[in-house]
Motif scaffolding. Structure first.
Motif, PDB file in Angstrom:
ATOM      1  N   ASN A  60      60.583  32.239  49.884  1.00  0.00           N
ATOM      2  CA  ASN A  60      61.645  33.229  50.120  1.00  0.00           C
ATOM      3  C   ASN A  60      61.115  34.646  49.965  1.00  0.00           C
ATOM      4  N   ALA A  61      60.273  34.853  48.966  1.00  0.00           N
ATOM      5  CA  ALA A  61      59.685  36.182  48.770  1.00  0.00           C
ATOM      6  C   ALA A  61      58.837  36.570  49.984  1.00  0.00           C
ATOM      7  N   GLY A  62      58.098  35.599  50.509  1.00  0.00           N
ATOM      8  CA  GLY A  62      57.301  35.856  51.700  1.00  0.00           C
ATOM      9  C   GLY A  62      58.168  36.164  52.901  1.00  0.00           C
ATOM     10  N   GLY A  63      59.284  35.433  53.029  1.00  0.00           N
ATOM     11  CA  GLY A  63      60.205  35.686  54.125  1.00  0.00           C
ATOM     12  C   GLY A  63      60.782  37.089  54.077  1.00  0.00           C
ATOM     13  N   LYS A  64      61.098  37.555  52.884  1.00  0.00           N
ATOM     14  CA  LYS A  64      61.653  38.904  52.730  1.00  0.00           C
ATOM     15  C   LYS A  64      60.621  39.979  53.065  1.00  0.00           C
ATOM     16  N   ALA A  65      59.366  39.700  52.759  1.00  0.00           N
ATOM     17  CA  ALA A  65      58.316  40.695  52.987  1.00  0.00           C
ATOM     18  C   ALA A  65      57.817  40.702  54.426  1.00  0.00           C
ATOM     19  N   ALA A  66      58.118  39.651  55.176  1.00  0.00           N
ATOM     20  CA  ALA A  66      57.599  39.517  56.536  1.00  0.00           C
ATOM     21  C   ALA A  66      58.269  40.502  57.490  1.00  0.00           C
ATOM     22  N   THR A  67      57.538  40.944  58.491  1.00  0.00           N
ATOM     23  CA  THR A  67      58.086  41.842  59.502  1.00  0.00           C
ATOM     24  C   THR A  67      58.301  41.150  60.844  1.00  0.00           C
TER      25      THR A  67
END
Length: 223
Positions: free
Chosen positions: A64-71
């Motif tokens: 989820n953290a990666g999803g939030k940081a993804a562009t």
């Protein structure tokens, strides 16, 4: 754009193999989500120009953290010990439609062992019992946001839960190309025992057995 999200805890050696492979195959954005590594995972990721972020430990929380940081508008979740097919980006884009907003690849265990090769064969079929995190998972940003990501209360089976919820909103595609998957858990604990434990945990999860009981069971037999 496809954003590749890789949750890690002490995956230094696997990242040395995975990251240059992804770059050689035109990866656009790579995000390493570190859940508390004590090895050189972060240094290796930075060496290969991956974006490194820190998250609380737990695969669901890290993804989820990666999803939030993804562009990117497509999120591609990859385990550190898996190697996607070389044309993964084109394959994903070719199968993405309005009706198919997420999917995975087949898996192929990195071994000549006949039991595990036979096990791999069934990953080509749709259905929850044939899924596995090592197959990698791609999904549109829109659908990921609608689902509010992975269920962070889960300590195991988070990817199965995610696919089950996503399937209620969109059809999905198993792309008939192989992700090369590590056999390290099978090597450590034996093929038959590992497969049996996985089967019992999956059955128990979908029968509603509390995850803490399933986690204790798995840790006892795969210690």
């Amino acid at each position: 754009m496809i954003s590749i999200i890789i949750p890690v805890i002490n995956e230094e050696e696997n990242l040395k193999k995975l990251l240059p492979y992804l770059q050689e195959n035109n990866a656009e954005e790579i995000i390493i989500v570190d859940g508390g590594s004590t090895d050189k995972s972060r240094e290796v990721a930075e060496k290969f120009s991956a974006k490194v972020i820190t998250s609380a430990k737990g695969r669901a929380k890290q993804m989820n953290a990666g999803g939030k940081a993804a562009t990117g508008n497509i999120l591609y979740f990859v385990h550190a010990d898996s190697l996607p097919p070389k044309n993964f980006s084109a394959a994903i884009l070719n199968h993405l439609t309005e009706k198919i907003q997420f999917g995975c690849f087949r898996s192929l265990f990195d071994t000549k062992n006949k039991f595990l090769r036979f096990n791999s064969y069934f990953s080509r079929f749709k259905g929850m019992m044939f899924r596995g995190g090592g197959q990698t998972l791609w999904i549109t940003r829109d659908l990921f946001d609608q689902l509010q990501g992975y269920d962070e209360s889960l300590k195991l089976m988070e990817e199965y839960d995610f696919i089950k919820r996503a399937s209620k909103r969109s059809d999905y595609r198993v792309i008939q190309q192989d992700v090369l998957v590590s056999t390290r858990t099978y090597d450590d604990h034996g093929n038959f025992r590992t497969q049996l434990v996985y089967a019992f945990v999956m059955f128990g999860f979908f029968r509603g057995i509390h995850q803490n009981k399933l986690l204790r069971f798995a840790k006892f037999w795969l210690k």
